[in-house]
Design a protein around this motif. Structure first.
Motif, PDB file in Angstrom:
ATOM      1  N   PRO A 105     -10.540  -2.259  10.563  1.00 38.93           N
ATOM      2  CA  PRO A 105     -11.609  -2.329   9.536  1.00 38.93           C
ATOM      3  C   PRO A 105     -11.838  -1.002   8.821  1.00 38.93           C
ATOM      4  O   PRO A 105     -12.089  -0.989   7.610  1.00 38.93           O
ATOM      5  CB  PRO A 105     -12.847  -2.739  10.347  1.00 38.93           C
ATOM      6  N   ALA A 106     -11.746   0.109   9.528  1.00 40.27           N
ATOM      7  CA  ALA A 106     -11.920   1.412   8.881  1.00 40.27           C
ATOM      8  C   ALA A 106     -10.795   1.659   7.877  1.00 40.27           C
ATOM      9  O   ALA A 106     -11.033   2.193   6.779  1.00 40.27           O
ATOM     10  CB  ALA A 106     -11.957   2.517   9.931  1.00 40.27           C
ATOM     11  N   GLY A 107      -9.594   1.290   8.244  1.00 36.38           N
ATOM     12  CA  GLY A 107      -8.467   1.443   7.322  1.00 36.38           C
ATOM     13  C   GLY A 107      -8.628   0.603   6.074  1.00 36.38           C
ATOM     14  O   GLY A 107      -8.324   1.038   4.958  1.00 36.38           O
ATOM     15  N   VAL A 108      -9.128  -0.613   6.247  1.00 42.47           N
ATOM     16  CA  VAL A 108      -9.383  -1.482   5.100  1.00 42.47           C
ATOM     17  C   VAL A 108     -10.460  -0.863   4.210  1.00 42.47           C
ATOM     18  O   VAL A 108     -10.357  -0.895   2.981  1.00 42.47           O
ATOM     19  CB  VAL A 108      -9.791  -2.896   5.569  1.00 42.47           C
ATOM     20  N   GLY A 109     -11.480  -0.270   4.831  1.00 45.24           N
ATOM     21  CA  GLY A 109     -12.530   0.387   4.057  1.00 45.24           C
ATOM     22  C   GLY A 109     -11.992   1.529   3.222  1.00 45.24           C
ATOM     23  O   GLY A 109     -12.417   1.732   2.079  1.00 45.24           O
ATOM     24  N   VAL A 110     -11.049   2.273   3.768  1.00 46.66           N
ATOM     25  CA  VAL A 110     -10.449   3.376   3.010  1.00 46.66           C
ATOM     26  C   VAL A 110      -9.703   2.824   1.794  1.00 46.66           C
ATOM     27  O   VAL A 110      -9.796   3.373   0.689  1.00 46.66           O
ATOM     28  CB  VAL A 110      -9.504   4.210   3.912  1.00 46.66           C
ATOM     29  N   ILE A 111      -8.991   1.719   1.979  1.00 40.93           N
ATOM     30  CA  ILE A 111      -8.254   1.116   0.867  1.00 40.93           C
ATOM     31  C   ILE A 111      -9.223   0.588  -0.194  1.00 40.93           C
ATOM     32  O   ILE A 111      -9.027   0.792  -1.397  1.00 40.93           O
ATOM     33  CB  ILE A 111      -7.343  -0.028   1.375  1.00 40.93           C
ATOM     34  N   VAL A 112     -10.302  -0.066   0.250  1.00 43.23           N
ATOM     35  CA  VAL A 112     -11.258  -0.647  -0.687  1.00 43.23           C
ATOM     36  C   VAL A 112     -11.936   0.446  -1.523  1.00 43.23           C
ATOM     37  O   VAL A 112     -12.167   0.272  -2.715  1.00 43.23           O
ATOM     38  CB  VAL A 112     -12.312  -1.487   0.072  1.00 43.23           C
ATOM     39  N   TYR A 113     -12.241   1.573  -0.894  1.00 39.96           N
ATOM     40  CA  TYR A 113     -12.950   2.649  -1.592  1.00 39.96           C
ATOM     41  C   TYR A 113     -12.017   3.787  -2.008  1.00 39.96           C
ATOM     42  O   TYR A 113     -12.455   4.925  -2.169  1.00 39.96           O
ATOM     43  CB  TYR A 113     -14.076   3.192  -0.708  1.00 39.96           C
ATOM     44  N   ALA A 114     -10.754   3.487  -2.233  1.00 38.81           N
ATOM     45  CA  ALA A 114      -9.782   4.519  -2.604  1.00 38.81           C
ATOM     46  C   ALA A 114     -10.177   5.227  -3.904  1.00 38.81           C
ATOM     47  O   ALA A 114     -10.039   6.454  -4.006  1.00 38.81           O
ATOM     48  CB  ALA A 114      -8.389   3.918  -2.723  1.00 38.81           C
ATOM     49  N   ALA A 115     -10.674   4.496  -4.869  1.00 38.37           N
ATOM     50  CA  ALA A 115     -11.050   5.119  -6.147  1.00 38.37           C
ATOM     51  C   ALA A 115     -12.221   6.087  -5.945  1.00 38.37           C
ATOM     52  O   ALA A 115     -12.225   7.193  -6.505  1.00 38.37           O
ATOM     53  CB  ALA A 115     -11.424   4.049  -7.166  1.00 38.37           C
ATOM     54  N   LEU A 116     -13.204   5.685  -5.150  1.00 42.00           N
ATOM     55  CA  LEU A 116     -14.345   6.556  -4.871  1.00 42.00           C
ATOM     56  C   LEU A 116     -13.888   7.799  -4.108  1.00 42.00           C
ATOM     57  O   LEU A 116     -14.332   8.915  -4.407  1.00 42.00           O
ATOM     58  CB  LEU A 116     -15.402   5.803  -4.066  1.00 42.00           C
ATOM     59  N   LEU A 117     -13.000   7.613  -3.135  1.00 41.54           N
ATOM     60  CA  LEU A 117     -12.477   8.761  -2.385  1.00 41.54           C
ATOM     61  C   LEU A 117     -11.679   9.697  -3.286  1.00 41.54           C
ATOM     62  O   LEU A 117     -11.723  10.915  -3.107  1.00 41.54           O
ATOM     63  CB  LEU A 117     -11.619   8.288  -1.215  1.00 41.54           C
ATOM     64  N   ALA A 118     -10.959   9.135  -4.247  1.00 42.59           N
ATOM     65  CA  ALA A 118     -10.202   9.973  -5.181  1.00 42.59           C
ATOM     66  C   ALA A 118     -11.143  10.822  -6.033  1.00 42.59           C
ATOM     67  O   ALA A 118     -10.834  11.975  -6.336  1.00 42.59           O
ATOM     68  CB  ALA A 118      -9.323   9.102  -6.071  1.00 42.59           C
ATOM     69  N   ARG A 119     -12.294  10.261  -6.417  1.00 45.72           N
ATOM     70  CA  ARG A 119     -13.266  11.023  -7.225  1.00 45.72           C
ATOM     71  C   ARG A 119     -14.005  12.058  -6.385  1.00 45.72           C
ATOM     72  O   ARG A 119     -14.320  13.133  -6.857  1.00 45.72           O
ATOM     73  CB  ARG A 119     -14.294  10.064  -7.837  1.00 45.72           C
ATOM     74  N   GLU A 120     -14.317  11.739  -5.152  1.00 44.33           N
ATOM     75  CA  GLU A 120     -15.148  12.588  -4.305  1.00 44.33           C
ATOM     76  C   GLU A 120     -14.348  13.274  -3.190  1.00 44.33           C
ATOM     77  O   GLU A 120     -14.884  13.573  -2.135  1.00 44.33           O
ATOM     78  CB  GLU A 120     -16.276  11.748  -3.691  1.00 44.33           C
ATOM     79  N   TRP A 121     -13.088  13.545  -3.432  1.00 41.67           N
ATOM     80  CA  TRP A 121     -12.217  14.068  -2.382  1.00 41.67           C
ATOM     81  C   TRP A 121     -12.704  15.398  -1.831  1.00 41.67           C
ATOM     82  O   TRP A 121     -12.603  15.663  -0.637  1.00 41.67           O
ATOM     83  CB  TRP A 121     -10.774  14.191  -2.874  1.00 41.67           C
TER      84      TRP A 121
END
Length: 126
Positions: A67-83
């Protein structure tokens, strides 16, 4: 194993209920885990069924990260902005975890040394 699984879920439920009623800023499962630690401390030993269940769960621990891995995939765009913020948070939390772990280990070792009776050396060995 069913009894042990019920015990684990019961402690998690107790944590969730107490957090829900009090509004404490703490995850319910964390409070439930604290209750479990208190229960095991008072009991003085881990029940065999709980020991077997925990070993089985640890063998399949990797599945719990899906589930954590899926969360990373789902929020990839947000993580890219807030890296940068994520990177700083990971760095600071890692350093804090290492520091707290070291301090707790030192305190426990000092406590153990105080509580351990040191037997005197036999004559001629000092």
């Amino acid at each position: 194993m069913l009894v042990a699984f019920t015990l684990l879920l019961g402690f998690q439920l107790a944590g969730e209920v107490i957090v829900g009623l009090t509004g404490w800023p703490l995850p319910g499962p964390v409070l439930g885990m604290l209750f479990l630690v208190a229960f095991l401390t008072v009991r003085g030993a881990v029940p065999d069924a709980l020991d077997k269940l925990s070993a089985a769960l640890l063998q399949h621990l990797l599945l719990l990260f899906v589930p954590a891995g899926v969360g990373v995939i789902v929020y990839a765009a947000l993580l890219a902005r807030e890296w940068f913020a994520v990177l700083v948070a990971l760095f600071v939390s890692t350093i804090a975890t290492i520091a707290v772990t070291g301090l707790v280990a030192q305190a426990l070792l000092k406590r153990q040394a105080r509580n351990t009776l040191v037997s005197p050396l036999p004559e001629g060995e000092g």
